[in-house]
Design a protein around this motif. Structure first.
Motif, PDB file in Angstrom:
ATOM      1  N   PHE A  13       0.629  -1.273  -0.068  1.00  0.00           N
ATOM      2  CA  PHE A  13      -0.012  -0.004  -0.152  1.00  0.00           C
ATOM      3  C   PHE A  13       0.795   1.300  -0.055  1.00  0.00           C
ATOM      4  N   ILE A  14       1.990   0.983   0.248  1.00  0.00           N
ATOM      5  CA  ILE A  14       3.087   2.378   0.285  1.00  0.00           C
ATOM      6  C   ILE A  14       3.637   2.452  -1.214  1.00  0.00           C
ATOM      7  N   PRO A  15       3.061   3.896  -1.929  1.00  0.00           N
ATOM      8  CA  PRO A  15       3.461   4.349  -3.210  1.00  0.00           C
ATOM      9  C   PRO A  15       5.029   4.213  -3.345  1.00  0.00           C
ATOM     10  N   PHE A  16       5.589   3.648  -4.246  1.00  0.00           N
ATOM     11  CA  PHE A  16       6.976   3.758  -4.784  1.00  0.00           C
ATOM     12  C   PHE A  16       7.868   2.447  -4.000  1.00  0.00           C
ATOM     13  N   TYR A  17       7.647   2.501  -2.707  1.00  0.00           N
ATOM     14  CA  TYR A  17       8.328   1.574  -1.901  1.00  0.00           C
ATOM     15  C   TYR A  17       7.623   0.124  -2.281  1.00  0.00           C
ATOM     16  N   ASN A  18       6.498   0.124  -2.769  1.00  0.00           N
ATOM     17  CA  ASN A  18       6.064  -1.147  -3.294  1.00  0.00           C
ATOM     18  C   ASN A  18       6.944  -1.571  -4.604  1.00  0.00           C
ATOM     19  N   THR A  19       6.945  -0.631  -5.382  1.00  0.00           N
ATOM     20  CA  THR A  19       7.721  -0.938  -6.649  1.00  0.00           C
ATOM     21  C   THR A  19       9.273  -1.090  -6.310  1.00  0.00           C
ATOM     22  N   TRP A  20       9.884  -0.534  -5.393  1.00  0.00           N
ATOM     23  CA  TRP A  20      11.320  -1.028  -4.822  1.00  0.00           C
ATOM     24  C   TRP A  20      11.164  -2.127  -4.378  1.00  0.00           C
ATOM     25  N   LEU A  21      10.252  -2.935  -3.822  1.00  0.00           N
ATOM     26  CA  LEU A  21      10.373  -4.194  -3.222  1.00  0.00           C
ATOM     27  C   LEU A  21      10.176  -5.366  -4.382  1.00  0.00           C
ATOM     28  N   ILE A  22       9.414  -4.795  -5.419  1.00  0.00           N
ATOM     29  CA  ILE A  22       9.206  -5.777  -6.586  1.00  0.00           C
ATOM     30  C   ILE A  22      10.559  -5.804  -7.434  1.00  0.00           C
ATOM     31  N   ILE A  23      11.195  -4.603  -7.555  1.00  0.00           N
ATOM     32  CA  ILE A  23      12.412  -4.719  -8.271  1.00  0.00           C
ATOM     33  C   ILE A  23      13.614  -5.604  -7.325  1.00  0.00           C
ATOM     34  N   GLN A  24      13.337  -5.438  -6.029  1.00  0.00           N
ATOM     35  CA  GLN A  24      14.412  -6.423  -5.232  1.00  0.00           C
ATOM     36  C   GLN A  24      13.956  -7.921  -5.608  1.00  0.00           C
ATOM     37  N   LYS A  25      12.666  -8.120  -5.448  1.00  0.00           N
ATOM     38  CA  LYS A  25      12.409  -9.487  -5.539  1.00  0.00           C
ATOM     39  C   LYS A  25      12.494 -10.163  -6.775  1.00  0.00           C
ATOM     40  N   CYS A  26      12.382  -9.269  -7.797  1.00  0.00           N
ATOM     41  CA  CYS A  26      12.353  -9.784  -9.236  1.00  0.00           C
ATOM     42  C   CYS A  26      14.031  -9.550  -9.851  1.00  0.00           C
ATOM     43  N   ASN A  27      14.938  -9.438  -8.844  1.00  0.00           N
ATOM     44  CA  ASN A  27      16.320  -9.376  -9.119  1.00  0.00           C
ATOM     45  C   ASN A  27      16.337  -8.274 -10.156  1.00  0.00           C
ATOM     46  N   LEU A  28      15.630  -7.227 -10.314  1.00  0.00           N
ATOM     47  CA  LEU A  28      16.009  -6.016 -11.473  1.00  0.00           C
ATOM     48  C   LEU A  28      17.103  -5.040 -10.790  1.00  0.00           C
ATOM     49  N   ARG A  29      17.674  -4.372 -11.904  1.00  0.00           N
ATOM     50  CA  ARG A  29      18.611  -3.471 -11.542  1.00  0.00           C
ATOM     51  C   ARG A  29      18.009  -2.222 -10.898  1.00  0.00           C
ATOM     52  N   ARG A  30      18.816  -2.022  -9.941  1.00  0.00           N
ATOM     53  CA  ARG A  30      18.177  -0.725  -9.210  1.00  0.00           C
ATOM     54  C   ARG A  30      17.960   0.516  -9.641  1.00  0.00           C
ATOM     55  N   TYR A  31      18.572   0.828 -10.901  1.00  0.00           N
ATOM     56  CA  TYR A  31      18.456   2.181 -11.611  1.00  0.00           C
ATOM     57  C   TYR A  31      16.866   2.370 -12.112  1.00  0.00           C
ATOM     58  N   TRP A  32      16.120   1.133 -12.378  1.00  0.00           N
ATOM     59  CA  TRP A  32      14.768   0.956 -12.957  1.00  0.00           C
ATOM     60  C   TRP A  32      13.991   1.927 -11.881  1.00  0.00           C
ATOM     61  N   PHE A  33      14.007   1.651 -10.472  1.00  0.00           N
ATOM     62  CA  PHE A  33      13.216   2.387  -9.809  1.00  0.00           C
ATOM     63  C   PHE A  33      13.340   3.688  -9.794  1.00  0.00           C
ATOM     64  N   TRP A  34      14.716   4.408 -10.011  1.00  0.00           N
ATOM     65  CA  TRP A  34      14.922   5.879 -10.168  1.00  0.00           C
ATOM     66  C   TRP A  34      14.122   6.289 -11.401  1.00  0.00           C
ATOM     67  N   LEU A  35      14.571   5.483 -12.566  1.00  0.00           N
ATOM     68  CA  LEU A  35      13.880   5.975 -13.920  1.00  0.00           C
ATOM     69  C   LEU A  35      12.327   5.980 -13.948  1.00  0.00           C
ATOM     70  N   GLN A  36      11.679   5.258 -13.015  1.00  0.00           N
ATOM     71  CA  GLN A  36      10.207   5.451 -12.830  1.00  0.00           C
ATOM     72  C   GLN A  36       9.649   6.823 -12.333  1.00  0.00           C
ATOM     73  N   LEU A  37      10.476   7.655 -11.850  1.00  0.00           N
ATOM     74  CA  LEU A  37      10.116   8.757 -11.278  1.00  0.00           C
ATOM     75  C   LEU A  37      10.466   9.991 -12.365  1.00  0.00           C
ATOM     76  N   ILE A  38      10.797   9.787 -13.802  1.00  0.00           N
ATOM     77  CA  ILE A  38      10.792  10.646 -14.623  1.00  0.00           C
ATOM     78  C   ILE A  38       9.119  10.764 -15.251  1.00  0.00           C
ATOM     79  N   PRO A  39       8.990  12.063 -15.157  1.00  0.00           N
ATOM     80  CA  PRO A  39       7.465  12.336 -15.757  1.00  0.00           C
ATOM     81  C   PRO A  39       7.013  11.848 -16.940  1.00  0.00           C
ATOM     82  N   ILE A  40       5.732  11.091 -17.085  1.00  0.00           N
ATOM     83  CA  ILE A  40       5.183  10.508 -18.273  1.00  0.00           C
ATOM     84  C   ILE A  40       5.862   9.272 -18.491  1.00  0.00           C
ATOM     85  N   ALA A  41       7.288   9.367 -18.815  1.00  0.00           N
ATOM     86  CA  ALA A  41       7.925   8.135 -19.268  1.00  0.00           C
ATOM     87  C   ALA A  41       8.058   7.217 -18.283  1.00  0.00           C
ATOM     88  N   GLY A  42       8.250   7.652 -16.846  1.00  0.00           N
ATOM     89  CA  GLY A  42       8.292   6.828 -15.784  1.00  0.00           C
ATOM     90  C   GLY A  42       7.011   6.002 -15.620  1.00  0.00           C
TER      91      GLY A  42
END
Length: 483
Positions: A13-42
């Motif tokens: 239920f916590i915005p952005f923190y939830n996607t951070w946990l998904i990235i960790q769980k799915c072994n994605l590179r951490r920079y994807w979390f920060w890229l999603q903060l880009i307006p529209i493209a994110g």
């Protein structure tokens, strides 16, 4: 879904923190979390992250991913609560191989998303449709416009057909957008502000309401037809023509030179532009009309063609006979070309031509502002925070600024002005404004006709001519910078 994946459920239920946990769980590179903060493209990146999460539930086909994108509020609860669905983790992806058709679909989606992001936030290609900037820019010059220079705008109308501006492909009247969702004006950080003499692309301020047919649009504006032909009878105009109201970011794109920035005082005297009482910059390719008296001998076709660049087979708009005086012609040309004409043996006099038609120019108030395109102003360009005097003498100048560009209610009652329900004699501006003019002074529909351009309408800076065409490539113009 978090519980099945072994993550504490409340964290979903916590915005952005939830996607951070998904990235960790799915072994994605951490920079994807920060890229999603880009307006529209994110937003697209966040969707991609959720698709990867769903794939770990062994949902790898196109239908599953379509449900993830378009119906997550139904599909996610199904995956979370259905006893048939479970978390498989990374092992399931080791045995998954995309079919060729899916590879093509993914590549196509990626290309569309990437191109849309580039077109919206970085640069966009434009083609010059008219001669209003000649000879700085020519018809069928293809340009790159840098949107980062002044800070890319967040789209006001985000739901629209990709790769087109305001009409659907193969149609010049069907809107390409849906107005149901409108976002407030917002601009990303800029490298620089709009500078005096920049060549700028902007949304046409007087193009918010158009007559939606092939003969009008922005060529003959709704406001001009209402003012001159229908004498202010709005109902008669609307009964005769189809009317379309564009959102600000979907009005037609115009390109002009910014001759005045916020706070400047502009004035045109006998065809010459002055900014803050100083002669303005004149681009080498700028054109204006000259009145030429000859001894009765015509100019040779070779001179007109080779020295002045006039199409002798179709000279309309370039050279015309002045019927008010014998042996005089009007030629639209640059200052350097005028010097060549002056040296011709058949020329007796050559002077800049000045239009004297009152009533065609902004603010369309002949009593208080009897201006012409060649004798105009002085007029101060409003700056953010300016306190404007609102009186019967100034209201024609500031009416659209207050009511249309800055979205206030404006009423006029018995000579008094009521803004947002309060009687007042002043108004404080929210935005900066600019004054745009074409380099082809007598062939340009510009600020002299429709007034200020608000900062909200600025699209970007014209940077480069990447191609040019006139019965074949204009090789000398390729990859020229725009100044």
């Amino acid at each position: 879904m978090f519980k099945k994946a072994g993550i504490e459920p409340w964290k979903a239920f916590i915005p952005f923190y939830n996607t951070w946990l998904i990235i960790q769980k799915c072994n994605l590179r951490r920079y994807w979390f920060w890229l999603q903060l880009i307006p529209i493209a994110g937003q697209f990146i966040t969707i991609w992250i959720t698709i990867i999460f769903v794939m770990h539930f062994k949902k790898v086909n196109l239908i599953d991913h379509t449900l993830t994108v378009f119906f997550p509020f139904i599909y996610f609860p199904y995956l979370g609560f259905s006893k048939k669905e479970k978390w498989y983790g990374a092992e399931v992806l080791k045995h998954y191989h995309k079919p060729v058709s899916r590879e093509w679909i993914d590549a196509g989606v990626f290309a569309i998303v990437a191109a849309t992001i580039i077109r919206t936030f970085i640069f966009e290609a434009y083609v010059i449709p008219t001669g209003s900037m000649e000879k700085t820019l020519l018809v069928n010059d293809f340009l790159f416009v840098n949107k980062m220079t002044y800070g890319a705008r967040i789209p006001q109308t985000p739901i629209s057909f990709p790769f087109v501006h305001n009409t659907m492909p193969f149609s010049q009247t069907t809107p390409s957008y849906i107005k149901a969702l409108q976002l407030p004006y917002k601009r990303l950080p800029a490298f620089t502000e709009v500078k005096r003499n920049d060549v700028v692309v902007f949304n046409f301020p007087a193009g918010d309401t158009i007559i939606n047919d092939l003969d009008h649009g922005s060529k003959i504006t709704y406001y001009d037809e209402l003012r001159f032909r229908f004498k202010g009878d709005r109902e008669a105009l609307m009964a005769q023509y189809p009317i379309l109201i564009h959102p600000m970011d979907k009005t037609d794109n115009y390109i002009k030179r910014c001759v005045g920035v916020s706070g400047d005082v502009i004035q045109v005297k006998n065809g010459s532009l002055f900014v803050n009482d100083q002669p303005a910059f004149v681009a080498p390719g700028a054109q204006t009309e000259y009145l030429i008296e000859t001894n009765g001998t015509n100019f040779s076709d070779n001179f007109l063609k080779d020295e002045l660049g006039i199409d002798v087979d179709n000279p309309d708009g370039q050279i015309s006979v002045n019927t008010s005086k014998p042996n005089t012609v009007i030629i639209n040309m640059t200052a350097s070309e005028a010097e060549k004409v002056k040296k011709q043996p058949n020329v007796k006099t050559i002077v800049p031509y000045s239009g004297n038609q009152v009533g065609e120019t902004f603010p369309n108030d002949e009593v208080n502002y009897p201006w012409t395109i060649d004798n105009y102003g002085p007029l101060k360009i409003p700056k953010k925070g300016d306190v404007l005097s609102v009186t019967p003498q100034t209201i024609a100048i500031y009416r659209r600024l207050i009511a249309t560009y800055e979205h206030n209610t404006l009423e006029e009652v018995n000579g008094k002005y009521i803004i947002n329900g309060k009687e007042t004699t002043t108004y404080t501006t929210k935005f900066n404004y600019y004054w745009m003019m074409g380099d082809n002074r007598h062939r340009s529909q510009d600020s002299r006709y429709w007034g200020f351009v608000p900062e909200t309408n600025i699209v970007g800076r014209a940077s480069l001519i990447w191609f040019s065409w006139d019965k074949g490539p204009r090789w000398k113009r390729l990859f020229n910078g725009i100044h």
